[in-house]
Design an enzyme around this catalytic site. Structure first.
Site, PDB file in Angstrom:
ATOM      1  N   CYS A  39     -22.143  -3.224  -1.748  1.00  0.00           N
ATOM      2  CA  CYS A  39     -21.926  -4.059  -2.937  1.00  0.00           C
ATOM      3  C   CYS A  39     -22.679  -5.385  -2.828  1.00  0.00           C
ATOM      4  O   CYS A  39     -22.490  -6.142  -1.865  1.00  0.00           O
ATOM      5  CB  CYS A  39     -20.438  -4.323  -3.110  1.00  0.00           C
ATOM      6  N   CYS A  77     -23.127   1.007  -4.933  1.00  0.00           N
ATOM      7  CA  CYS A  77     -22.028   1.661  -4.225  1.00  0.00           C
ATOM      8  C   CYS A  77     -22.049   3.163  -4.448  1.00  0.00           C
ATOM      9  O   CYS A  77     -21.772   3.947  -3.523  1.00  0.00           O
ATOM     10  CB  CYS A  77     -20.688   1.074  -4.651  1.00  0.00           C
ATOM     11  N   CYS A  95     -22.938   6.461  -1.259  1.00  0.00           N
ATOM     12  CA  CYS A  95     -21.960   7.437  -0.765  1.00  0.00           C
ATOM     13  C   CYS A  95     -22.656   8.644  -0.152  1.00  0.00           C
ATOM     14  O   CYS A  95     -23.431   9.322  -0.827  1.00  0.00           O
ATOM     15  CB  CYS A  95     -21.039   7.889  -1.887  1.00  0.00           C
ATOM     16  N   CYS A 148     -14.501  12.395  -0.274  1.00  0.00           N
ATOM     17  CA  CYS A 148     -14.588  11.056   0.316  1.00  0.00           C
ATOM     18  C   CYS A 148     -14.350  11.123   1.827  1.00  0.00           C
ATOM     19  O   CYS A 148     -13.340  11.677   2.279  1.00  0.00           O
ATOM     20  CB  CYS A 148     -13.564  10.144  -0.348  1.00  0.00           C
ATOM     21  N   CYS A 184     -14.690   5.138   6.107  1.00  0.00           N
ATOM     22  CA  CYS A 184     -16.098   4.951   5.746  1.00  0.00           C
ATOM     23  C   CYS A 184     -16.201   3.676   4.920  1.00  0.00           C
ATOM     24  O   CYS A 184     -15.414   3.464   3.994  1.00  0.00           O
ATOM     25  CB  CYS A 184     -16.603   6.151   4.941  1.00  0.00           C
ATOM     26  N   CYS A 212     -19.697   2.460   0.711  1.00  0.00           N
ATOM     27  CA  CYS A 212     -19.695   1.974  -0.670  1.00  0.00           C
ATOM     28  C   CYS A 212     -19.287   0.509  -0.731  1.00  0.00           C
ATOM     29  O   CYS A 212     -19.791  -0.253  -1.561  1.00  0.00           O
ATOM     30  CB  CYS A 212     -18.809   2.847  -1.557  1.00  0.00           C
ATOM     31  N   ASP A 253       0.771  -1.232   0.000  1.00  0.00           N
ATOM     32  CA  ASP A 253       0.000   0.000   0.000  1.00  0.00           C
ATOM     33  C   ASP A 253       0.810   1.295   0.000  1.00  0.00           C
ATOM     34  O   ASP A 253       0.389   2.280  -0.596  1.00  0.00           O
ATOM     35  CB  ASP A 253      -0.968   0.003   1.198  1.00  0.00           C
ATOM     36  N   CYS A 257     -19.767  -5.658 -12.733  1.00  0.00           N
ATOM     37  CA  CYS A 257     -20.679  -4.712 -12.073  1.00  0.00           C
ATOM     38  C   CYS A 257     -22.008  -4.576 -12.811  1.00  0.00           C
ATOM     39  O   CYS A 257     -23.042  -4.307 -12.193  1.00  0.00           O
ATOM     40  CB  CYS A 257     -20.024  -3.336 -11.953  1.00  0.00           C
ATOM     41  N   CYS A 280     -25.470  -2.214 -12.081  1.00  0.00           N
ATOM     42  CA  CYS A 280     -25.599  -1.902 -10.650  1.00  0.00           C
ATOM     43  C   CYS A 280     -24.869  -0.603 -10.316  1.00  0.00           C
ATOM     44  O   CYS A 280     -23.761  -0.351 -10.797  1.00  0.00           O
ATOM     45  CB  CYS A 280     -25.034  -3.048  -9.810  1.00  0.00           C
TER      46      CYS A 280
END
Length: 368
Positions: free
Chosen positions: A240, A186, A190, A206, A233, A236, A126, A180, A183
């Site tokens: 799913c 998500c 938000c 965000c 958060c 989203c 990351d 996806c 759909c």
């Protein structure tokens, strides 16, 4: 061999991508940065060229193995949002810091792989300029959903990623395709409309960015929408539909600590620097620091509608850090009536020297 070692270390997903398998990532990144959607994460434009492809980061790379660790929660993380006197902490941050956990696993894999197979290895979790999610899709682990996070058919949205780059030309896996469809669950979930379009995220809107990466005051336009989210958060991710296939995470060190399951806001507001460090030992929350964390806690207190929390806010009007004092002003203006707020304003404003906090007093005075 590498896949076997990954399984032995507890990883739930494994795949290999070629170094040049994500040519579309660089122009998308450049457009995102050009639009300023990275906020004050200055390292994004600074590392843009190296981030464009694994070969730009490490020219000798022959393949990149992507590994996924499931951290599926044992409850819907949105349930805590109704408990306004308590804080909502993102699922991944309720246990130990996954950066250190996964890096340790990757290093152990590397120490066993290199003596057997040869070559050189670098491991990433990351923090390096590596495009983990596009690479994970290229390696077949899942696809980047409309919320820009990885989605896996077998695990939904709850997958933490690590990468092992090697100079060896390993056999690659087939990339995953997008599932996806039409759909948009998500996107609609938000609370701050941070997605200007499917597959596009404006970090400046965000809540995860605002509560973790953003260094200054939370913009007024997003404070009410934050609710009681004090670190990250999950809205989203949790929305799913693919999560119906998700399983509970098996790694005990990622499991939520009891004190991080809906902690009382009053308790968190009393943390000084030493208590903050002790409470969040080995937690990713510790890296954000007490100042930004208490800023978030105060916004949540202001959104709680609980006047009984006003004494906690009043005490923090005298904190040494202006970011905390400013958030305390806003929270107080939401909890007490005009007469009480005006009296407190008269008591505290003459000694306030930070202009950002004085601006909070002026703004709050007009809405108290």
């Amino acid at each position: 061999m590498l896949a076997d070692l990954a399984r032995e270390e507890g990883f739930d997903a494994f795949g290999v991508a070629a170094p040049h398998s994500i040519p579309e990532a660089a122009p998308r990144l450049a457009q995102w940065i050009g639009e300023g959607a990275y906020g004050d994460m200055d390292w994004m434009p600074q590392t843009m060229e190296r981030r464009s492809s694994p070969a730009s980061l490490w020219p000798e790379v022959g393949a990149v193995a992507m590994l996924g660790l499931n951290y599926g929660p044992d409850e819907d993380p949105r349930e805590v949002l109704a408990q306004r006197g308590r804080g909502a902490i993102s699922v991944y941050a309720r246990g130990d810091d996954y950066h250190e956990l996964i890096k340790g696993k990757l290093k152990r894999i590397a120490s066993r792989f290199v003596p057997r197979a040869g070559g050189d290895i670098k491991v990433f979790v990351d923090t390096a300029p590596l495009m983990e999610k596009p690479l994970a899709q290229a390696a077949g682990l899942g696809w980047q959903g409309k919320h820009t996070n990885l989605v896996a058919r077998e695990r939904g949205s709850w997958l933490l990623l690590g990468a092992i780059a090697t100079t060896l030309p390993l056999p690659t896996d087939a990339p995953e395709i997008d599932h996806c469809g039409s759909c948009r669950a998500c996107l609609d979930a938000c609370p701050t409309a941070a997605f200007p379009a499917p597959y596009q995220l404006d970090a400046r809107r965000c809540i995860s960015y605002l509560t973790i990466e953003h260094k200054g005051p939370i913009p007024h336009q997003f404070r009410e929408a934050m609710g009681n989210r004090i670190y990250g958060c999950d809205d989203c991710l949790a929305a799913c539909p693919w999560n119906k296939f998700a399983a509970l995470g098996r790694e005990a060190r990622l499991a939520a600590r009891d004190e991080n399951r809906a902690p009382p806001l009053a308790e968190l507001a009393r943390l000084d620097d030493a208590a903050f460090r002790v409470r969040f030992t080995k937690s990713p929350i510790k890296r954000t620091g007490r100042i930004r964390f208490l800023r978030n806690v105060l916004i949540a207190i202001g959104n709680s509608g609980t006047a009984a929390l006003a004494p906690e806010v009043l005490r923090l009007l005298g904190d040494e850090h202006a970011l905390i004092r400013g958030a305390a002003v806003w929270a107080l203006s939401r909890l007490v009536d005009w007469e009480a707020f005006a009296e407190l304003r008269a008591l505290h404003l003459p000694v306030e020297t930070d202009e950002s906090v004085r601006a909070e007093w002026r703004t709050a005075s007009g809405h108290a």
